[in-house]
Design an enzyme around this catalytic site. Structure first.
Site, PDB file in Angstrom:
ATOM      1  CE1 TYR A   1     -43.340 -79.504 -14.019  1.00  0.00           C
ATOM      2  CE2 TYR A   1     -44.887 -80.036 -12.275  1.00  0.00           C
ATOM      3  CZ  TYR A   1     -44.593 -79.410 -13.469  1.00  0.00           C
ATOM      4  OH  TYR A   1     -45.565 -78.669 -14.103  1.00  0.00           O
TER       5      TYR A   1
ATOM      6  CE  LYS B   1     -41.094 -64.405  -2.614  1.00  0.00           C
ATOM      7  NZ  LYS B   1     -41.518 -65.788  -2.290  1.00  0.00           N
TER       8      LYS B   1
END
Ligand SMILES: NC(=O)c1ccc[n+]([C@@H]2O[C@H](COP(=O)([O-])OP(=O)(O)OC[C@H]3O[C@@H](n4cnc5c(N)ncnc54)[C@H](OP(=O)(O)O)[C@@H]3O)[C@@H](O)[C@H]2O)c1
Length: 319
Positions: free
Chosen positions: A54, A220
Site C-alpha cells: 500500500y 455515490k
C-alpha cells in the site's frame, strides 16, 4: 461492537475494522489517520489492516506514525501487514512468497511501522512458483521468531489453503488461521461457495475486504463519478468500469430504497448485511474521510433491523 474469534484461534477481532488501502498516504496524512483511527477505536475497533504494497510502504509509515502519536497500549490493538508484491524489482523480491523474501519483508514492515511485532500477517496472493511447503515453513519461522503472532492467506483458493493447513499439521507448524478475501453484495461466489468447506471443516477465520465495492455500494456513483472519489483518482482507472456498471447501479438504487426504509444509509446497509454472515470474523472498512468512518461504524445499529423479510428482499435485488 461485538468481538468474534478469528477462526479457531483464541484471538478476538472487532466485527468492524479499519484498513488503509488507497487512503493512507494518498488521501489521508498522519493527523487524519490519528483522527480516523481514534473514531474507529472509540466505536470499539481493535484491528487495523495494512500491507507492504500500500503506497509502496508509505501506508505502513503513516499508520506507524499515527500509532506512535496515539500511544495506545500495544496489547489493546491488532495491526497487520501483507506480503507478496514486494518493494523492489529484484528477481527474488517481487510477486513471490519465497523464504528469503518473506524473512526480509517482515523486517522491512516492522521498521516502517516502528513496531517490534505485528499481530496478523498475510500472504497477500498465492505464489504458484514457490512450493507451499516453503512458504508455510517461512511463515511458521516468522511466528516462532516473535515478529508476528498469527498468519493467514489472502485471495488463495480453497485448495491452496487446505494444502497449507495440511502441511502445517503434518509438521506441527503454526497453521494459517484466516483468509482475507473480497466479500460484498456484488462479490459472493468465492466466499459463500468455494470457501464453505474451509469454514465447516477447518473453522477458518476471515478478515473481509471492500465491503462497499470501493464505494459503489454507497450510491455515490449513481449519477457518474464524483470529483474526489476513489473512482476519480489517477492510477485507479481500472475500477471505473465496475463503479459505473448500469446493471449494478440499478441494484444499488433498489438497495438505497431498502436502506431508506430502515432509516439507514446504503453504505450502512451493505456493511450490516456482511455482519449477518457468521463466517465473517471482521469486515475491514475503508474510508478517505473521518465522516465516513463515523457513518460506517453506525452500521452496527442496522444489523438488528435485518430481519428475515429484509434479507429476502435484499436477496431478490441481488439475484
Ligand atoms: N487483501 C486484499 O487484497 C485487499 C484488497 C483491497 C482492500 N483490502 C483491505 O480492505 C480495506 C477496505 O477495502 P476498501 O477500501 O476497498 O473498502 P470499501 O468500503 O469497499 O471502499 C472504501 C472507500 O469507499 C468510500 N467510502 C467509504 N465509506 C463511505 C461512505 N460512508 N460514504 C461515501 N463513500 C464512502 C471511500 O472512498 P472515496 O471517499 O475516496 O470515494 C473509501 O475509501 C482496505 O483498506 C484494505 O485494508 C485488502
Amino acid at each position: 461492537m461485538e468481538y468474534r474469534h478469528l477462526g479457531r484461534s483464541g484471538i478476538r477481532v472487532s466485527e468492524l475494522s479499519l484498513g488503509s488501502w488507497v487512503t493512507f498516504h494518498k488521501q489521508v496524512d498522519v493527523d487524519h489517520a490519528v483522527e480516523m483511527m481514534s473514531v474507529a477505536r472509540d466505536a470499539g475497533v481493535n484491528f487495523f489492516d495494512n500491507a507492504e504494497v500500500y503506497a509502496k510502504g508509505k501506508s505502513e509509515e503513516v499508520m506507524g506514525a499515527a500509532l506512535k502519536k496515539l500511544s495506545w497500549r500495544r496489547g489493546s490493538y491488532l495491526v497487520s501487514s501483507k506480503f507478496y508484491w514486494g518493494m523492489h524489482e529484484g528477481i527474488n523480491e517481487k510477486d513471490t512468497l519465497n523464504r528469503k523474501y518473506l524473512m526480509e519483508a517482515i523486517d522491512g514492515s516492522l521498521q516502517r511501522f516502528g513496531l517490534d511485532h505485528l499481530d496478523l500477517i498475510f500472504c497477500h496472493r498465492p505464489d504458484p512458483y514457490t512450493p507451499i511447503e516453503e512458504t508455510v515453513w517461512a511463515m511458521h519461522n516468522i511466528i516462532e521468531s516473535g515478529k508476528a503472532i498469527y498468519w493467514g492467506t489472502s485471495e488463495w483458493s480453497a485448495q491452496e489453503i487446505v494444502a497449507a493447513i495440511e502441511i502445517a499439521e503434518r509438521h506441527h507448524l503454526h497453521k494459517p488461521m484466516m483468509e482475507q478475501p473480497q466479500y460484498n453484495m456484488f462479490h459472493r461466489q468465492v466466499f459463500e461457495v468455494e470457501y464453505a468447506r474451509l469454514f465447516r471443516d477447518y473453522g477458518y477465520g476471515t478478515t473481509t475486504w471492500s465491503p462497499l465495492a470501493s464505494g459503489l455500494l454507497t450510491g455515490k456513483y449513481n449519477e457518474g463519478i464524483p470529483d474526489g472519489s476513489r473512482g476519480s483518482l489517477k492510477g485507479y482507472e481500472w475500477l471505473r468500469e465496475n463503479l459505473t456498471d448500469p446493471e449494478l447501479i440499478n441494484k444499488v438504487k433498489q438497495l438505497s430504497t431498502v436502506a431508506g426504509d430502515l432509516g439507514a444509509s446504503t453504505a450502512q446497509l451493505a456493511i450490516a448485511w456482511l455482519l449477518k454472515n457468521p463466517n465473517v470474523s471482521t469486515v475491514i472498512t475503508g474510508a478517505s474521510r473521518v465522516e465516513q468512518v463515523k457513518e460506517n461504524m453506525k452500521a452496527l445499529d442496522v444489523v438488528p433491523k435485518l430481519t428475515d423479510d429484509v434479507m429476502e428482499t435484499i436477496e431478490k435485488i441481488l439475484e
